[in-house]
Design an enzyme around this catalytic site. Structure first.
Site, PDB file in Angstrom:
ATOM      1  N   CYS A 294       1.001  -1.173  -0.213  1.00 34.32           N
ATOM      2  CA  CYS A 294      -0.181  -0.095  -0.165  1.00 34.32           C
ATOM      3  C   CYS A 294       0.932   1.093  -0.013  1.00 34.32           C
ATOM      4  O   CYS A 294       1.018   1.922  -0.832  1.00 34.32           O
ATOM      5  CB  CYS A 294      -0.883  -0.183   1.243  1.00 34.32           C
ATOM      6  SG  CYS A 294      -1.731  -1.512   1.393  1.00 34.32           S
TER       7      CYS A 294
HETATM    8  N1  SAJ Z   1       6.711   2.514   8.480  1.00 38.16           N
HETATM    9  C1  SAJ Z   1       7.833   2.979   8.802  1.00 38.16           C
HETATM   10  N2  SAJ Z   1       7.523   4.326  10.028  1.00 38.16           N
HETATM   11  C2  SAJ Z   1       6.260   4.343  10.568  1.00 38.16           C
HETATM   12  C3  SAJ Z   1       5.018   3.565  10.062  1.00 38.16           C
HETATM   13  C4  SAJ Z   1       5.395   2.685   9.074  1.00 38.16           C
HETATM   14  O1  SAJ Z   1       8.925   3.003   8.560  1.00 38.16           O
HETATM   15  O2  SAJ Z   1       5.878   5.297  11.126  1.00 38.16           O
HETATM   16  C5  SAJ Z   1       7.119   1.569   7.598  1.00 38.16           C
HETATM   17  C6  SAJ Z   1       6.649   0.055   8.060  1.00 38.16           C
HETATM   18  O3  SAJ Z   1       7.693  -0.693   8.454  1.00 38.16           O
HETATM   19  C7  SAJ Z   1       6.255  -0.811   6.495  1.00 38.16           C
HETATM   20  C8  SAJ Z   1       5.759   0.375   5.755  1.00 38.16           C
HETATM   21  O4  SAJ Z   1       6.085   1.742   6.422  1.00 38.16           O
HETATM   22  O5  SAJ Z   1       7.479  -1.065   5.994  1.00 38.16           O
HETATM   23  C9  SAJ Z   1       4.232   0.377   5.875  1.00 38.16           C
HETATM   24  O6  SAJ Z   1       3.785   0.274   7.031  1.00 38.16           O
HETATM   25  P1  SAJ Z   1       2.214   0.347   7.422  1.00 38.16           P
HETATM   26  O7  SAJ Z   1       1.949   0.038   8.851  1.00 38.16           O
HETATM   27  O8  SAJ Z   1       1.470   1.512   6.760  1.00 38.16           O
HETATM   28  O9  SAJ Z   1       1.824  -1.063   6.912  1.00 38.16           O
HETATM   29  P2  SAJ Z   1       0.943  -1.431   5.814  1.00 38.16           P
HETATM   30  O10 SAJ Z   1       1.231  -1.517   4.510  1.00 38.16           O
HETATM   31  O11 SAJ Z   1       0.022  -2.745   6.255  1.00 38.16           O
HETATM   32  O12 SAJ Z   1      -0.148  -0.287   5.638  1.00 38.16           O
HETATM   33  C10 SAJ Z   1      -1.722  -0.660   5.975  1.00 38.16           C
HETATM   34  C11 SAJ Z   1      -2.298   0.548   5.355  1.00 38.16           C
HETATM   35  N3  SAJ Z   1      -3.849  -0.013   5.262  1.00 38.16           N
HETATM   36  C12 SAJ Z   1      -4.403   0.028   3.970  1.00 38.16           C
HETATM   37  O13 SAJ Z   1      -4.132   0.611   3.205  1.00 38.16           O
HETATM   38  C13 SAJ Z   1      -5.945  -0.354   4.060  1.00 38.16           C
HETATM   39  C14 SAJ Z   1      -2.344   1.630   6.226  1.00 38.16           C
HETATM   40  O14 SAJ Z   1      -3.540   2.629   5.412  1.00 38.16           O
HETATM   41  C15 SAJ Z   1      -2.671   1.552   7.315  1.00 38.16           C
HETATM   42  O15 SAJ Z   1      -2.454   2.877   7.978  1.00 38.16           O
HETATM   43  C16 SAJ Z   1      -1.321   0.575   8.053  1.00 38.16           C
HETATM   44  O16 SAJ Z   1      -1.920  -0.637   7.434  1.00 38.16           O
HETATM   45  C17 SAJ Z   1      -1.657   0.513   9.629  1.00 38.16           C
HETATM   46  O17 SAJ Z   1      -2.053   1.474  10.145  1.00 38.16           O
HETATM   47  O18 SAJ Z   1      -1.100  -0.500  10.120  1.00 38.16           O
END
Ligand code: SAJ
Length: 454
Positions: A294
């Site tokens: 995403c």
């Molecule tokens: N990450 C960072 N720093 C942060 C947050 C995330 O480096 O502060 C990295 C994570 O390690 C990962 C990537 O970003 O590699 C994505 O992390 P994510 O928590 O956003 O994970 P996703 O890809 O599962 O995102 C999903 C998304 N949900 C949908 O699109 C429906 C996102 O909108 C959500 O906010 C997220 O889950 C969530 O909150 O966990």
């Protein structure tokens, strides 16, 4: 839970329509939703489609799911769940009750009353790739009947529903918003938060008032909060906005992490201090890069559409460049611990998955970090309790079995994904030098002297 919207003005007009016995297709469709006698097809049974299929089955609908992955279809038929977040028992109960059928061919859903399209929309060659949405739409053409409702859940370029999906479905000879109905409802599934799909507010939209009312009525059967959007286009845009917000804010702290240390500032302390502000601030954290299906993808969809409109979104593109630079920044920082020379150094990476406590290593920055270590001549191994093997430097690497021995032989242990199952005291005890990209060891006194961090 079911809230019946009045489709055609006041209820008296509706009763008048019904009394004619010539109820429009939309009335018949609404009745099937209200009575939960509609048969629902779900195209794509991944982390978006499968939870929806289970929620619909549990709500009393008959569901037929389609997925290209024969192994996944076989597992489901045997009552086994391919997803951590769904119990085998949930699948088995629906299969045994005859409420869930699965197939590998979306062209043979049997003309269901409702179809949800939940297929991946990745990047191919760095460009948006909506081919799976197009294939799903084409497989539905011979299955569209008067009253059919099609809802797109996949994340797409704004205007896809109106300008691609509808025209393709209308090659069936039927007219959208008259004979059949179309809407867009973006998926909001977070693979690790444990939030159930029913608990996350769901944006819904339709290409016209009848489609909008039908899509809203459908989702009111399976989620607690339904939020109507005025059009598919604004709902498509909103989905991209939500995830682009994340990518840009992660890029901000990643870029600051690249300079804070040289300014004598601990970026992690600064972020925690900023987070004490109870308004106007949302904490994000630096890391080895941004992975998943995403966050690194959706901003590219938005930037691509803006480019077409002649308005390049330079900030999104800069943010992508910053996040994509993090694996190289991490490897350079580790190289700096060995006077810039990594050749022959034994490096052990902890965590291949793109984020903690999940098994998905696709699009993972940890794998990019490992690729770079191999390129720089390091003797690389990895451990991940969820990912048994990953492709690194063009070959399959297997997660090491004996973690303690591997740690003791490492010149440097690099924490890329901070799975909760790690016993950090043990990692500290058996490691000589650790580079911590997630600041997971901040509170460990024994980290003193042997831990470097972003
Ligand atoms: N990450 C960072 N720093 C942060 C947050 C995330 O480096 O502060 C990295 C994570 O390690 C990962 C990537 O970003 O590699 C994505 O992390 P994510 O928590 O956003 O994970 P996703 O890809 O599962 O995102 C999903 C998304 N949900 C949908 O699109 C429906 C996102 O909108 C959500 O906010 C997220 O889950 C969530 O909150 O966990």
């Amino acid at each position: 839970m079911y809230v019946e919207p009045i489709l055609f003005g006041d209820s008296s007009r509706r009763i008048a329509l019904e009394s004619t016995g010539v109820a429009p297709a939309s009335l018949r469709a609404m009745e099937k939703i209200r009575t939960r006698t509609a048969r629902v097809g779900v195209v794509g049974l991944g982390y978006v489609g499968l939870p929806l299929a289970v929620a619909l089955g549990d709500a009393g609908f008959d569901v037929v799911g389609a997925d290209l992955d024969q192994r996944k279809v076989d597992a489901l038929r045997e009552g086994r769940s391919p997803l951590e977040c769904i119990e085998d028992s949930s699948i088995g109960a629906l299969i045994d009750a005859g409420r869930l059928e699965v197939t590998t061919d979306a062209a043979h859903l049997g003309s269901p009353d409702i179809v949800l399209i939940c297929v991946p929309t990745p990047l191919t060659g760095g460009e948006p790739d909506q081919s799976l949405v197009m294939e799903a739409a084409e497989s539905l053409i011979p299955q569209i009947r008067p009253g059919t409702i099609v809802v797109l859940e996949s994340t797409v370029i704004p205007d896809t529903t109106d300008r691609m999906l509808v025209p393709v479905l209308e090659t069936s000879g039927l007219k959208a918003e008259v004979d059949f109905f179309v809407g867009f409802s973006p998926e909001r599934v977070d693979p690790s938060s444990g939030l159930d799909v029913v608990d996350v507010p769901k944006l819904v939209s339709g290409i016209g008032p009848k489609s909008a009312a039908l899509v809203e009525a459908l989702y009111r059967n399976i989620v607690k909060t339904v939020v109507p959007a005025s059009s598919p286009r604004v709902a498509e845009f909103t989905k991209l906005l939500e995830n682009t917000f994340r990518d840009v804010n992660i890029a901000l702290v990643n870029e600051l992490a690249q300079v804070a240390r040289d300014m004598g500032v601990d970026i992690w302390e600064a972020i925690d201090l900023a987070a004490t502000k109870p308004y106007g601030y949302t904490p994000f954290y630096p890391g080895p890069g941004v992975g998943g299906h995403c966050i690194p993808v959706d901003p590219v969809y938005l930037a691509w559409r803006a480019e077409v409109a002649g308005k390049p979104l330079t900030m999104l593109q800069d943010a992508r460049r910053v996040n994509d630079s993090m694996p190289g920044f991490v490897v350079d920082r580790v190289a700096g611990l060995f006077d810039g020379e990594l050749t022959g150094k034994k490096i052990v990476v902890l965590g291949a998955a793109f984020k903690k406590d999940i098994e998905d290593a696709r699009n993972s920055a940890s794998v990019d970090v490992m690729d770079l270590f191999v390129e720089r001549g390091a003797d690389l191994s990895f451990h991940d309790p969820y990912c048994p093997s990953v492709k690194v430097g063009g070959r399959m690497l297997v997660s090491v079995a004996d973690l303690v021995t591997e740690l003791e032989s490492a010149d440097c242990v690099v924490i890329c994904t901070d799975h909760s199952s790690y016993v950090w005291d043990e990692v500290l005890e058996h490691s000589r030098l650790i580079f911590d990209t997630r600041n997971v060891l901040a509170s460990y006194a024994s980290a003193e002297g042997k831990v470097q961090k972003l």
